[in-house]
Design an enzyme around this catalytic site. Structure first.
Site, short mmCIF file in Angstrom:
data_model
loop_
_atom_site.label_atom_id
_atom_site.label_comp_id
_atom_site.label_asym_id
_atom_site.label_seq_id
_atom_site.Cartn_x
_atom_site.Cartn_y
_atom_site.Cartn_z
N SER A 1 55.49 -29.39 -30.35
CA SER A 1 55.79 -28.87 -29.01
C SER A 1 57.01 -27.96 -28.94
CB SER A 1 55.98 -30.03 -28.03
OG SER A 1 54.73 -30.51 -27.58
N SER B 1 57.74 -31.30 -21.40
CA SER B 1 56.78 -30.94 -22.45
C SER B 1 55.37 -30.88 -21.87
CB SER B 1 56.83 -31.91 -23.63
OG SER B 1 56.24 -31.32 -24.78
N LYS C 1 56.72 -24.44 -27.56
CA LYS C 1 56.84 -24.10 -26.14
C LYS C 1 58.05 -23.21 -25.88
CE LYS C 1 54.49 -28.14 -24.13
NZ LYS C 1 54.11 -28.97 -25.29
#
Length: 471
Positions: free
Chosen positions: A129, A300, A132
């Protein structure tokens, strides 16, 4: 929502930490769900390119004073020597079994752009993640922080054939739908109608709706029309049961709202394309992109990440599918002048795909660019990072005895066997450092997370680098 005392503690701890950073990010409050609203408003005054719907133009934000040399320094060779003291401090911690056999690390001084430490820093690895961060930078660069995603209702100039047009806002909620129904019912009555037909248009996005990982509680089908991210349990973050038909559910809810307002629908809503030349009857807008980026990073949020990657593709006028979104993100990073972007590979916007490949060096350079006074539009990348011990995905990590609590702001990344942490930390000398730690083939999330947190914690304790701000 946290109680007042927790809210005050969150605000105080993070504000103290960033004040020590000598202003690389303005420390004005208040906090709003883990986000600094004053910083958000300043960032929203940056570039306004590519977005069709914008807020008014507030005064331009003041530059981040401690980031003077970043633009020049970002072109420095990737093989910049590591600071000896940091090598002695971080080297043994990177050898922890919890980080697998070959972790990667990069540490930069945001004031000068100087690489202070690197271990396999330019090796492209699965970022989970932390990708991102790249999605956020690309979307803000392409659209500007004040861009809002529209959801509209259109009809032929004199008719009552309604089309609910999805613009790609996964955060559209019941309040937005109610406001849309209010305006639509008024417009129909002005035209002399109390009945209508309703279709819904998903053409803003193309390609497969399901993420390659398949049906999953971590992400809804990626479509241009949905309500509350397709969540079925009333939650607003984290894994949740999802509807398999978010667009149809949203259209049916909208139809019910129209009926409550005295509009008779001649048939159940179905998919359809808005007719050319149709007139807009009503619209509702998402929060500004700066808010969406902060929410995506703090929690997230995979649905938001995929939506923002597709919005980047729409701005680039390329197909808004998984492939087009990945290309749009890569192209925007390259346009920012980051040569390391050429070695990255993007497969999605959320990091759920194991096909993503990003280096620790690129992640730190993206964070440094977000601190650059020449790019205030990227500031939400920093303000949206979770705060260690207080917000988002770092709320339950670190602790009262940790030097990093309140000073580390970082995006987490977790897949089976993959763990990452990338963000900023204020060191003992008051320097704001950007860091990224990537690990693969890890034995499990708990030992990996503890090892990653120790690395960031040590950076907060350390006053052992030799970087000084450029004059």
């Amino acid at each position: 929502m946290p109680g007042p005392k927790t809210w005050q503690l969150m605000a105080g701890a993070a504000a103290v930490g960033l004040a020590v950073a000598a202003g690389a990010v303005a420390t004005a409050g208040p906090w709003d769900s883990g986000q600094r609203t004053a910083e958000r408003d300043k960032a929203a005054a940056g570039h306004r390119t590519g977005g069709a719907h914008h807020l008014g133009a507030p005064p331009a934000p003041a530059p981040a004073p401690s980031a003077r040399g970043v633009l020049t320094a970002l072109s420095a060779p990737a093989s910049a020597p590591a600071d000896t003291a940091l090598d002695q401090v971080l080297g043994p911690l990177l050898a922890a079994p919890g980080l697998g056999p070959q972790p990667a690390a990069a540490v930069y001084d945001t004031a000068t752009g100087k690489q202070l430490y690197g271990q396999r820093a330019d090796t492209a690895m699965t970022p989970a993640s932390t990708v991102k961060i790249a999605t956020a930078v690309a979307a803000l660069s392409a659209l500007g922080p004040d861009h809002r995603i529209p959801t509209t209702v259109v009809a032929p100039a004199t008719g009552n054939l309604l089309t609910l047009v999805g613009g790609g806002d996964p955060t559209l909620g019941k309040d937005g739908l109610r406001a849309l129904a209010d305006a639509t019912a008024r417009a129909l009555r002005t035209r002399g109608f109390t009945d209508a037909a309703l279709a819904y248009d998903l053409s803003r996005y193309t390609g497969p709706e399901l993420h390659p990982i398949g049906p999953n509680e971590n992400i809804a089908p990626v479509v241009a029309l949905m309500t509350d991210e397709g969540r079925l349990d009333g939650s607003d973050s984290g894994p949740a049961p999802r509807t398999g038909d978010p667009a149809g559910d949203t259209a049916r809810t909208f139809a019910s709202l129209l009926r409550e307002r005295g509009i008779t629908l001649t048939a159940p809503p179905g998919p359809g394309k808005a007719p050319q030349g149709a007139t807009e009857l009503a619209r509702t807008l998402s929060a500004p992109l700066s808010d969406l980026v902060e929410r995506m990073l703090t929690n997230s949020d995979n649905d938001l990440a995929e939506a923002l990657a597709r919005q980047t593709a729409v701005a680039a006028r390329i197909p808004a599918d998984f492939g087009g979104a990945a290309k749009a993100v890569a192209d925007r990073l390259a346009a920012l002048g980051l040569p390391q972007a050429a070695t990255a590979h993007f497969a999605d916007g959320s990091g759920l795909s194991r096909e993503n490949r990003v280096s620790a060096q690129l992640l730190t350079l993206l964070l440094a660019r977000a601190a650059d006074p020449a790019h205030p539009e990227l500031r939400p990348v920093l303000t949206g990072l979770p705060v260690a011990g207080f917000t988002g995905t770092l709320r339950g990590r670190y602790g009262a005895a940790s030097s990093g609590t309140g000073l580390v702001r970082a995006k987490t990344g977790t897949l089976s066997g993959v763990n990452a942490l990338a963000g900023t930390v204020v060191d003992a000398d008051g320097h704001l450092l950007a860091f990224a730690f990537l690990a693969a083939d890890t034995p499990g999330p708990d030992p990996a997370q503890r090892a990653l947190d120790r690395l960031a914690d040590q950076l907060a304790r350390c006053g052992c680098h030799t970087a000084t701000p450029a004059s």
